[in-house]
Design a protein around this motif. Sequence first.
Motif, PDB file in Angstrom:
ATOM      1  N   ASP A 181       0.825  -1.204   0.000  1.00  9.67           N
ATOM      2  CA  ASP A 181       0.000   0.000   0.000  1.00  9.67           C
ATOM      3  C   ASP A 181       0.864   1.260   0.000  1.00  9.67           C
ATOM      4  O   ASP A 181       0.591   2.219  -0.717  1.00  9.67           O
ATOM      5  N   ILE A 182       1.907   1.264   0.817  1.00 14.39           N
ATOM      6  CA  ILE A 182       2.796   2.425   0.907  1.00 14.39           C
ATOM      7  C   ILE A 182       3.530   2.631  -0.413  1.00 14.39           C
ATOM      8  O   ILE A 182       3.643   3.756  -0.908  1.00 14.39           O
ATOM      9  N   LEU A 183       4.015   1.542  -1.026  1.00 17.81           N
ATOM     10  CA  LEU A 183       4.710   1.631  -2.309  1.00 17.81           C
ATOM     11  C   LEU A 183       3.780   2.163  -3.394  1.00 17.81           C
ATOM     12  O   LEU A 183       4.164   3.040  -4.174  1.00 17.81           O
ATOM     13  N   LEU A 187       4.213   5.624  -5.617  1.00 21.39           N
ATOM     14  CA  LEU A 187       4.222   5.618  -7.084  1.00 21.39           C
ATOM     15  C   LEU A 187       3.163   6.562  -7.651  1.00 21.39           C
ATOM     16  O   LEU A 187       3.429   7.290  -8.615  1.00 21.39           O
ATOM     17  N   LYS A 188       1.985   6.569  -7.061  1.00 21.74           N
ATOM     18  CA  LYS A 188       0.928   7.480  -7.528  1.00 21.74           C
ATOM     19  C   LYS A 188       1.323   8.932  -7.299  1.00 21.74           C
ATOM     20  O   LYS A 188       1.082   9.792  -8.133  1.00 21.74           O
ATOM     21  N   LYS A 189       1.939   9.202  -6.157  1.00 18.60           N
ATOM     22  CA  LYS A 189       2.384  10.564  -5.860  1.00 18.60           C
ATOM     23  C   LYS A 189       3.445  11.000  -6.855  1.00 18.60           C
ATOM     24  O   LYS A 189       3.421  12.123  -7.361  1.00 18.60           O
ATOM     25  N   LYS A 190       4.352  10.093  -7.178  1.00 20.40           N
ATOM     26  CA  LYS A 190       5.406  10.394  -8.155  1.00 20.40           C
ATOM     27  C   LYS A 190       4.802  10.690  -9.531  1.00 20.40           C
ATOM     28  O   LYS A 190       5.206  11.635 -10.205  1.00 20.40           O
ATOM     29  N   GLU A 191       3.780   9.896  -9.945  1.00 21.05           N
ATOM     30  CA  GLU A 191       3.115  10.132 -11.221  1.00 21.05           C
ATOM     31  C   GLU A 191       2.416  11.492 -11.253  1.00 21.05           C
ATOM     32  O   GLU A 191       2.405  12.157 -12.261  1.00 21.05           O
ATOM     33  N   LEU A 192       1.835  11.886 -10.127  1.00 22.61           N
ATOM     34  CA  LEU A 192       1.133  13.160 -10.064  1.00 22.61           C
ATOM     35  C   LEU A 192       2.072  14.344 -10.270  1.00 22.61           C
ATOM     36  O   LEU A 192       1.716  15.356 -10.878  1.00 22.61           O
TER      37      LEU A 192
END
Length: 196
Positions: A181-183, A187-192
């Motif tokens: 979940d943390i990973l 990854l989603k934050k990095k994509e944003l």
Amino acid sequence: MIKHALRTVAQRSRSLLVPSITEVRQLHSFPAKFSKAYDHDGKTKVSIFNTETDLGLMITGYSQYGFRLNNDMVLIGPISVFPRSVLSWNVNSFEDINEESLSLFPTLEPKIDVLIIGIGDQSPPPSLSKRIVEFMKKYKINVEVLRTEQACATFNFLNAENRMVACALIPPLHVTYNENDILQAKLKKKELYETD
């Protein structure tokens, strides 16, 4: 105060998204003067607009407030999930689960084979499981009473196998996170924040 505001929003949203079992019963009750004019077999007919047979509803996420489905629909509060539809489930905790709150499932047509009940993040008390199993045994419906996390996974697995399955879920009070979940969140934050 924030929890109270979120609970109020959740209750209002739940009533806007899908009708409760009581509302469905009220919609389908006929006054005595019209009952003689209704000469069908007594079963409600539903037209399905989605004719894709290979697609079904799957539960992709849950929180303390509700559930997310694979069609990106977010539902707040307890729900009943079927292979192609969802209804609000009018319970607040596992203590509210009784014959009345389960009365919809034996009346479904086509008949379901398995009912999975997710009771939040607590372990199911033996007395509850025994009472539910005995009630559903009268209708020849198998029942599994599980924690919500396990119930979601079991429903998704059985639904993917095209079984006649239904799932009644109560959101957990506490959600635990694991490394995956943390990973995924990182990854989603990095994509944003990535720019082209």
